[in-house]
Design a protein around this motif. Sequence first.
Motif, PDB file in Angstrom:
ATOM      1  N   VAL A  99       0.839  -1.205   0.000  1.00 50.08           N
ATOM      2  CA  VAL A  99       0.000   0.000   0.000  1.00 50.08           C
ATOM      3  C   VAL A  99       0.870   1.250   0.000  1.00 50.08           C
ATOM      4  O   VAL A  99       0.538   2.265  -0.612  1.00 50.08           O
TER       5      VAL A  99
ATOM      6  N   GLY B 258      -1.471   3.529  -1.901  1.00 45.89           N
ATOM      7  CA  GLY B 258      -2.349   4.144  -0.907  1.00 45.89           C
ATOM      8  C   GLY B 258      -2.962   5.444  -1.403  1.00 45.89           C
ATOM      9  O   GLY B 258      -4.093   5.781  -1.032  1.00 45.89           O
TER      10      GLY B 258
ATOM     11  N   HIS C 114      -3.292   4.173   6.494  1.00 44.58           N
ATOM     12  CA  HIS C 114      -3.073   2.734   6.312  1.00 44.58           C
ATOM     13  C   HIS C 114      -1.843   2.305   7.106  1.00 44.58           C
ATOM     14  O   HIS C 114      -0.978   3.122   7.444  1.00 44.58           O
TER      15      HIS C 114
ATOM     16  N   ALA D 110      -9.053  -1.642  -4.000  1.00 39.09           N
ATOM     17  CA  ALA D 110      -8.038  -2.620  -3.592  1.00 39.09           C
ATOM     18  C   ALA D 110      -8.256  -3.949  -4.316  1.00 39.09           C
ATOM     19  O   ALA D 110      -7.289  -4.628  -4.695  1.00 39.09           O
TER      20      ALA D 110
END
Length: 623
Positions: A318, A329, A346, A396
């Motif tokens: 990420v 991210g 995150h 995602a």
Amino acid sequence: MTAAYDYEALGLVAGLEIHQQLDTATKLFCNCPTTLREPEEATHQFTRYLHPTRSELGELDDAAVEESKVEREFTYLAYDTTCLVEADDEPPHRLDEEALETVLEIAQLMDMTPVDQANVMRKIVVDGSNTSGFQRSTLVATGGAIETSDGPVSIEDMMLEEESAQRVEETDAGVTYSLDRLGIPLVEIGTGPDIRSPEQAQEAAERIGMLLRSTGKVKRGLGTIRQDVNVSIAEGARVEIKGVQSLDDIADIVRTEVGRQAELVEIQDELEARDGAVHEPRDVTGVFEGTDSGVIAGALNDGGSVFGVRLEGFDGLVGREIAPDRRLGTELSDHAKRHGAGGIFHTDELPAYGVTDDEVSSLREAVDASPDDAVAIVAADSAVASSAIEAVAERAKTALDGVPEETRGANQDGTTRYLRPLPGAARMYPETDVPPVEPDPSDVAVPELLTEKVDRYQADFDLDAGLAEQVAYGRRMPLFESAVEDGIDPTFAATTLESTLTELRRDDVPVENLTRGHLEQVFGMADGGDLAREGVPDLLSALAAEPDRDAATVAEEAGLGSAAEDDVREAVIEVVERNESQVEAEGMAAFSGLMGECMGALRGKADGDLVSQILREEIQKRA
């Protein structure tokens, strides 16, 4: 990212969509002027809410559906020139003939074939940029080509469209648009997917830009031309990048997108090796009770919530950079922002931002995350946080498949951001209020190319190569040509329009206030002997400061009239006699110093050639 890529090995395929405003007197479907206004000039405003409609086949466009998920109020600034067509309170008028003729000129420059019948279509747009909820677009020509140093690039289609409204301000409640730009005729030129390198993409865009400007009928300046770039690599996907403002940015945009897709493909491979998965989001508000994180505490104090999603196998990915200063991210955060959230946190970047180690451990436990997993969270109003984390989870999931097809927006730093899914065919349907037209290119003249103008200006007007190119590619090229036709000296006209105005702009003179009429008046005064050429900069400066006045009046009040030859000689003699000892000692060597003094004494009222001639004569008499 500075990696060098083998574009052929990666299977780079790119294409361009060039959008250029046309410089017509009126808008495409009404008689309103195409002049831009300042928001402060608005005389009234109104609001609308927009929603997607189904196509003739009963289908909804994915991009329009996603756009409509964010409920927003659209406010439109209207002016004393705004009509009922622009407000969508009256059907559109017939297609503007001047705009159609200009597009046919452009089509000839690209060896395109006009369609037998041009039918206006509606293209669904619910981002508020059009009061009607759709943009009107007309296919005019197909099947052309341009040349680049790496081979030809096909031109698939040419559309005549109405420009969108101009975004003025965006708030949490909605968006404010200005209607001055809405409806300006716009030509859209789409190339085939023939481009194989960033450099070829830029060269193709520059070639198309030159052809457009060759007509002398397109608007110039910031925002009048926009480039969209379609980019894909063999293992990636087609991505449309909207709103590239400068031709100089195109090569960098393509390079960066190739790098982004290559990195996403590598992330996909890594996730496949790790058996990556995305789990259902959960409410993790309890983890952050009493948190020291300002962002999270602010959301909770306002009655909001924190939602998190377990990203199985995503640890370290990420936070992986996929473009300069952008990470996976960042992609997830873009999707959260589309749903009203400020962004995401995150675990690849936590603990940070006031979030502690203990809170990270509790967060992982709350969503059953292992050390190989990542967790993304959103803190916001409960409804916003819930929808935003769902959007994060969906994005995602696409990372498991590699590169998603999507529309992205160009950032000023050469990177891009997510905007919406790629539009489909469901967004187009016929416009029933505008009758079709049959384009007739038989009476449309093919304009001279700017490259040909440069050669002609050197050959016919004896301009040097640099000045010839400046004039030919400059926005005042039509004025230069008409001035020369009226008998104005070409070098004087070219130097005034390019060098003099540039120098004045650097001196903070508001040259944008100078109209074509101002410049024509100044040329006429200089040509008629009422103004010395040396007085032109001073007169232009004065006119720029008082643009509502005429050149002759301003010149008279400023004492910028051309002096008679007897007056010039009298001023020169006075300078020479004041420096008599220097003249006797140096002879003609004193010329340079005395020339500057003479010009200063005459304050721009005499041409340098005349002053030079008289000064030489007077020095020779005394030498």
